[in-house]
Design an enzyme around this catalytic site. Structure first.
Site, PDB file in Angstrom:
ATOM      1  N   CYS A  35     -10.908  -5.270  -0.961  1.00 16.42           N
ATOM      2  CA  CYS A  35      -9.803  -6.152  -1.325  1.00 16.42           C
ATOM      3  C   CYS A  35     -10.228  -7.609  -1.352  1.00 16.42           C
ATOM      4  O   CYS A  35      -9.456  -8.467  -1.755  1.00 16.42           O
ATOM      5  CB  CYS A  35      -8.632  -5.972  -0.346  1.00 16.42           C
ATOM      6  SG  CYS A  35      -9.067  -6.509   1.323  1.00 16.42           S
ATOM      7  N   CYS A 108      -6.790  -2.949   6.775  1.00 13.70           N
ATOM      8  CA  CYS A 108      -6.444  -4.291   7.273  1.00 13.70           C
ATOM      9  C   CYS A 108      -6.690  -4.337   8.786  1.00 13.70           C
ATOM     10  O   CYS A 108      -7.206  -5.329   9.309  1.00 13.70           O
ATOM     11  CB  CYS A 108      -4.988  -4.622   6.972  1.00 13.70           C
ATOM     12  SG  CYS A 108      -4.484  -4.273   5.282  1.00 13.70           S
TER      13      CYS A 108
END
Ligand code: FES
Length: 154
Positions: A35, A108
């Site tokens: 990402c 994350c």
């Protein structure tokens, strides 16, 4: 809004421990090629009851809201932990009250775990046995088969 999202929003409304610790004992930086997000974590140790424990932890995130919320939780719960104890924490544990991250957001939390491990690697030698739970380090070793890659950044 799901309860996970509302907890993330709550954490973002008052993120804890953001910014550099100028006299930190350890710093770790990782990035996710998936990402493009990056996270840096600083650790400052102190002596307490004859043990070397984390006095303060802080972070800077160049990334998504979930990574910021997890880093905020993680830097709070790292206080008072030895390097060995911190080393044993999984991404799930570091997320604290946020609970289990949704599948799309698991990386994350792993970004935060990666920054912590990178910082601990740069700090004093850790003598504890390797954690038995699946960890980011284990994931890194499985990189060829997994979709998630978190890489240390110099
Ligand atoms: Fe990449 Fe959250 S979307 S760290």
């Amino acid at each position: 809004m799901s309860s996970f999202e509302s907890k993330v929003q709550e954490a973002l409304a008052n993120p804890k421990n953001q910014g550099e610790i100028p006299d930190a004992d350890a710093v770790g930086t990782v990035g996710s090629p998936e990402c493009g997000d990056m996270l840096r974590m600083w650790l400052k140790f102190t002596e307490k009851d004859g043990k070397r424990v984390i006095d303060r932890a802080s972070f800077q995130a160049f990334g998504c809201q979930t990574a910021i919320a997890v880093a905020s939780m993680a830097t709070e719960l790292l206080k008072g932990k030895t390097a060995e104890e911190a080393q044993q924490l999984s991404a799930r544990e570091l997320a604290g009250d946020l609970g289990a991250l949704p599948p799309m957001k698991i990386h994350c939390g792993q970004l935060v775990e990666g920054a912590l491990r990178n910082a601990l690697d740069s700090s004093a030698p850790v003598t504890a046995p390797a954690a038995t739970a699946p960890t980011l380090a284990a994931d890194l070793n499985r990189q060829a088969t997994g979709k998630i890659r978190i890489v240390p950044i110099d």
